[in-house]
Design a protein around this motif. Structure first.
Motif, PDB file in Angstrom:
ATOM      1  N   SER A 212       1.350  -1.350   0.387  1.00 40.96           N
ATOM      2  CA  SER A 212       0.170  -0.224   0.228  1.00 40.96           C
ATOM      3  C   SER A 212       0.769   1.257  -0.087  1.00 40.96           C
ATOM      4  O   SER A 212       1.745   1.421   0.753  1.00 40.96           O
ATOM      5  N   GLY A 213       0.955   2.214  -0.518  1.00 39.25           N
ATOM      6  CA  GLY A 213       1.334   3.673  -0.668  1.00 39.25           C
ATOM      7  C   GLY A 213       0.461   4.089   0.553  1.00 39.25           C
ATOM      8  O   GLY A 213       0.097   4.079   2.077  1.00 39.25           O
ATOM      9  N   ALA A 214       1.207   5.434   1.046  1.00 38.89           N
ATOM     10  CA  ALA A 214       1.445   5.871   2.218  1.00 38.89           C
ATOM     11  C   ALA A 214      -0.364   6.647   2.188  1.00 38.89           C
ATOM     12  O   ALA A 214      -0.561   6.323   4.027  1.00 38.89           O
ATOM     13  N   ILE A 215      -1.270   6.756   1.409  1.00 35.86           N
ATOM     14  CA  ILE A 215      -2.700   7.055   1.915  1.00 35.86           C
ATOM     15  C   ILE A 215      -3.052   6.051   2.261  1.00 35.86           C
ATOM     16  O   ILE A 215      -3.978   6.104   3.396  1.00 35.86           O
ATOM     17  N   ASP A 216      -3.664   4.703   1.533  1.00 38.91           N
ATOM     18  CA  ASP A 216      -3.760   4.080   2.211  1.00 38.91           C
ATOM     19  C   ASP A 216      -2.833   3.239   2.900  1.00 38.91           C
ATOM     20  O   ASP A 216      -3.506   1.371   4.061  1.00 38.91           O
ATOM     21  N   ALA A 217      -1.889   3.147   3.300  1.00 43.01           N
ATOM     22  CA  ALA A 217      -1.361   2.617   4.442  1.00 43.01           C
ATOM     23  C   ALA A 217      -1.511   2.409   6.121  1.00 43.01           C
ATOM     24  O   ALA A 217      -2.583   3.580   6.173  1.00 43.01           O
ATOM     25  N   PRO A 218      -2.070   1.445   7.168  1.00 45.72           N
ATOM     26  CA  PRO A 218      -2.303   2.110   8.397  1.00 45.72           C
ATOM     27  C   PRO A 218      -1.256   2.584   9.263  1.00 45.72           C
ATOM     28  O   PRO A 218      -0.411   3.093   8.748  1.00 45.72           O
ATOM     29  N   ALA A 222       1.120   5.431   7.496  1.00 48.72           N
ATOM     30  CA  ALA A 222       1.141   5.933   6.598  1.00 48.72           C
ATOM     31  C   ALA A 222       1.319   7.677   7.439  1.00 48.72           C
ATOM     32  O   ALA A 222       2.134   7.666   6.739  1.00 48.72           O
ATOM     33  N   ALA A 223       1.438   7.531   8.681  1.00 50.59           N
ATOM     34  CA  ALA A 223       2.173   9.207   9.499  1.00 50.59           C
ATOM     35  C   ALA A 223       3.810   9.195   9.015  1.00 50.59           C
ATOM     36  O   ALA A 223       4.246  10.082   8.881  1.00 50.59           O
ATOM     37  N   GLY A 224       4.205   8.016   9.230  1.00 51.13           N
ATOM     38  CA  GLY A 224       5.133   8.043   8.670  1.00 51.13           C
ATOM     39  C   GLY A 224       6.414   8.389   7.177  1.00 51.13           C
ATOM     40  O   GLY A 224       7.240   9.457   6.962  1.00 51.13           O
TER      41      GLY A 224
END
Length: 598
Positions: A212-218, A222-224
């Motif tokens: 997953s990319g940054a947007i749909d990562a948990p 995602a914040a990292g």
């Protein structure tokens, strides 16, 4: 000690960097003792490298199963930054570059917080972490953290401490800055890397290995990723534009080596594991890492580095990397801030006209917040264009320090719509559309950071000229400021749009991904209002204008948000309008002082 600053025979040097050898006019340079801050920074960086290397060798979760033999690769990536810094610091005295060594450590430390957040995903839910170099899940259960994870986190902490210590290392100020083309090259390469950080690290055919990319990562991965994507171009720009030659070269070099540690594992994993495919994200990241390293090892132009050859004997003027002498000039910062704002606006245009959700029949499903998002991006870009005018840049920059939150507030609403739509089985996310929105949000955050640094430089220069007197706001401005703060919190906390079949996101109820944007908006308003009483009148007026603009953007959700059947005004609309009016009243009260030029 160089020929330029060696004292005459029998006279001790008073340069704090020339701490080696006995006083005297010896023609040979004895071994030098490194300055204490650099020794401490190298020690912390070495400890961080050892911890990171051990973290790559020791299991990070119970029963960890790395997808390939990643140990040697992770050890190499862990030691590269400190090895480069040590090589620059421990060269023979005539070739020693303590400033370059410190710059490498500062650059590597800039990415440590984001990398730590990425690793924290292993503690939150290892089954959702896309880290095949550390663990490949074989089921949906989340194993408990193990010693390797704590070693990794301790390594990132030690790396960050090394960067802070390195900021105190003294470096001789150059006679000029690097060329504009070099600054543009460093920033452009870093932006490419930021784009790569937002993309999926690999393609996966393994049902248990997420991609997953940054947007749909948990969270917190995602914040990292978002923090890394925002930090990389800003840190690269600040380092490359520094008048301190060590930071101007070492900063990009350290960033490049730290970026390589993010790019190499997914590329090697995709090549080693049949279930994984190479994607564009790590390729762009590897390109950025290589570019930053090349730019870092390339000597600066003569105007920005220490002159070579015989020079008249003169006292070197040392400065530490954290001092004001290392900050770029006001004009380059204004141009950088304006450029990022305009690029953010272009990304917002791309996000507004590209679908984020598609149906099973490949039909675009537009977001109801896309026009709201477009207006926020264009507003930021319009003010950013004004930063290119030397006569008006200082007047509009405080407004830009507030309006950067607009794409975050509206972009979070767009992404919230996309995430909610994907919960329906017949809909799927369009990667390109989500990427444009994410890029605009990262650009907006970078605009805010760059504008804040520009404001700090301007304030310090003004303090040097006029002193600290006259920086307090008149008492009659405080009443509308308090009113604007109360109304602003309520405006972002209560819904602007109401409908029978629609529940608006909020701050204290129905907290959704869009609520993070609202939180960014309210924190920006409160932070700007807190600065107004300590600002000169002209800058206070611009700050208040930006606050009013952000609150009006919040109120504009009702007319600009489409597709909500039976939409009607909510209490947030009237509160936002009242808050904007209070901010404008305060600006009107501060305006007479601004006209007097105080």
């Amino acid at each position: 000690m160089t020929a330029r600053n060696r004292p005459p025979s029998g006279e001790p040097s008073d340069d704090p960097r020339d701490s080696f050898g006995p006083p005297g006019g010896s023609t040979s340079d004895p071994p030098a003792r490194l300055a204490a801050p650099l020794v401490g920074a190298l020690a912390a960086a070495t400890a961080g490298a050892v911890l990171l290397a051990l973290g790559g060798l020791v299991p990070v979760v119970a029963g960890a199963r790395p997808g390939f033999g990643s140990g040697p690769l992770l050890v190499l990536l862990a030691v590269l930054p400190v090895a480069a810094a040590a090589a620059a610091a421990l060269l023979p005295a005539p070739r020693r570059r303590p400033g370059l060594a410190a710059g490498v450590l500062v650059g590597a430390a800039a990415l440590a917080p984001g990398r730590a957040l990425l690793d924290l995903q292993l503690a939150a839910d290892a089954s959702a972490a896309a880290r095949p170099e550390l663990h490949v899940p074989t089921d949906l259960t989340s194993p408990s953290p193990a010693a390797g994870l704590w070693l990794l986190l301790a390594g990132h902490l030690a790396t960050a401490v090394a960067g802070l210590l390195a900021l105190r290392v003294r470096d001789e100020q150059g006679e000029g800055q690097g060329s504009r083309w070099r600054l543009l090259a460093v920033v452009s390469v870093a932006v490419v890397g930021a784009l790569g950080l937002l993309m999926a690290p690999f393609g996966s055919h393994d049902a248990y290995l997420p991609t997953s990319g940054a947007i749909d990562a948990p969270m917190p991965a995602a914040a990292g990723l978002l923090l890394l994507a925002a930090t990389l171009p800003v840190a690269a720009a600040l380092a490359a534009s520094s008048p301190a030659p060590g930071l101007a070269r070492g900063g990009p070099l350290g960033l490049g080596l730290a970026t390589a540690a993010l790019a190499a594992p997914p590329l090697v994993a995709a090549a080693a594991l049949p279930a994984l495919d190479v994607t564009a994200g790590p390729v762009l990241l590897a390109f950025a890492a290589a570019g930053l390293v090349v730019l870092g090892v390339t000597p600066l132009p003569a105007s920005a580095s220490t002159p070579s050859g015989p020079q008249p004997a003169r006292r070197a003027e040392p400065t530490d990397l954290a001092g004001t002498a290392t900050l770029p000039g006001q004009r380059p910062l204004d141009l950088l801030t304006g450029s990022i704002a305009v690029l953010t606006a272009l990304a917002a245009v791309g996000g507004a006209f590209t679908e984020q959700v598609v149906s099973a029949t490949n039909t675009a499903v537009p977001s109801s917040a896309r026009w709201w998002f477009l207006v926020a991006g264009l507003l930021l870009g319009t003010v950013g264009l004004a930063m290119f005018g030397p006569a008006v840049a200082a007047r509009v920059r405080p407004a830009l320090s507030v309006l950067w939150a607009g794409p975050l507030v509206t972009g979070a609403a767009v992404l919230d719509t996309a995430l909610a739509a994907t919960e329906l089985g017949a809909l799927s996310v369009s990667t390109l559309g989500v990427l444009w929105v994410a890029l605009a949000m990262v650009g907006a955050a970078a605009t805010g950071c760059s504008s804040a640094v520009a404001g700090t430089v301007e304030r310090e220069e003004a303090m040097d000229v006029v002193g600290a007197a006259g920086w307090r706001a008149a008492p009659n401005v405080l009443t509308p400021l308090v009113a604007a703060a109360i109304l602003g919190v309520a405006a972002f906390g209560l819904p602007v749009v109401r409908a029978a079949d629609y529940t608006a996101p909020g701050l204290w109820s129905h907290f959704t991904p869009a609520s993070w944007g609202l939180l960014a908006g309210v924190l920006t308003v409160l932070g700007a209002l807190a600065l107004v009483p300590r600002s000169r009148p002209a800058r206070a007026v611009a700050l208040l204008a930006g606050i009013a603009g952000l609150l009006l953007l919040r109120a504009a959700e009702l007319p600009l948000r489409t597709g909500i059947t039976g939409a009607c005004p909510g209490p947030g609309l009237w509160l936002a309008l009242a808050g904007a009016a209070a901010a404008l009243v305060a600006a009107g009260l501060a305006l007479p002082g601004a006209r007097r030029g105080s």
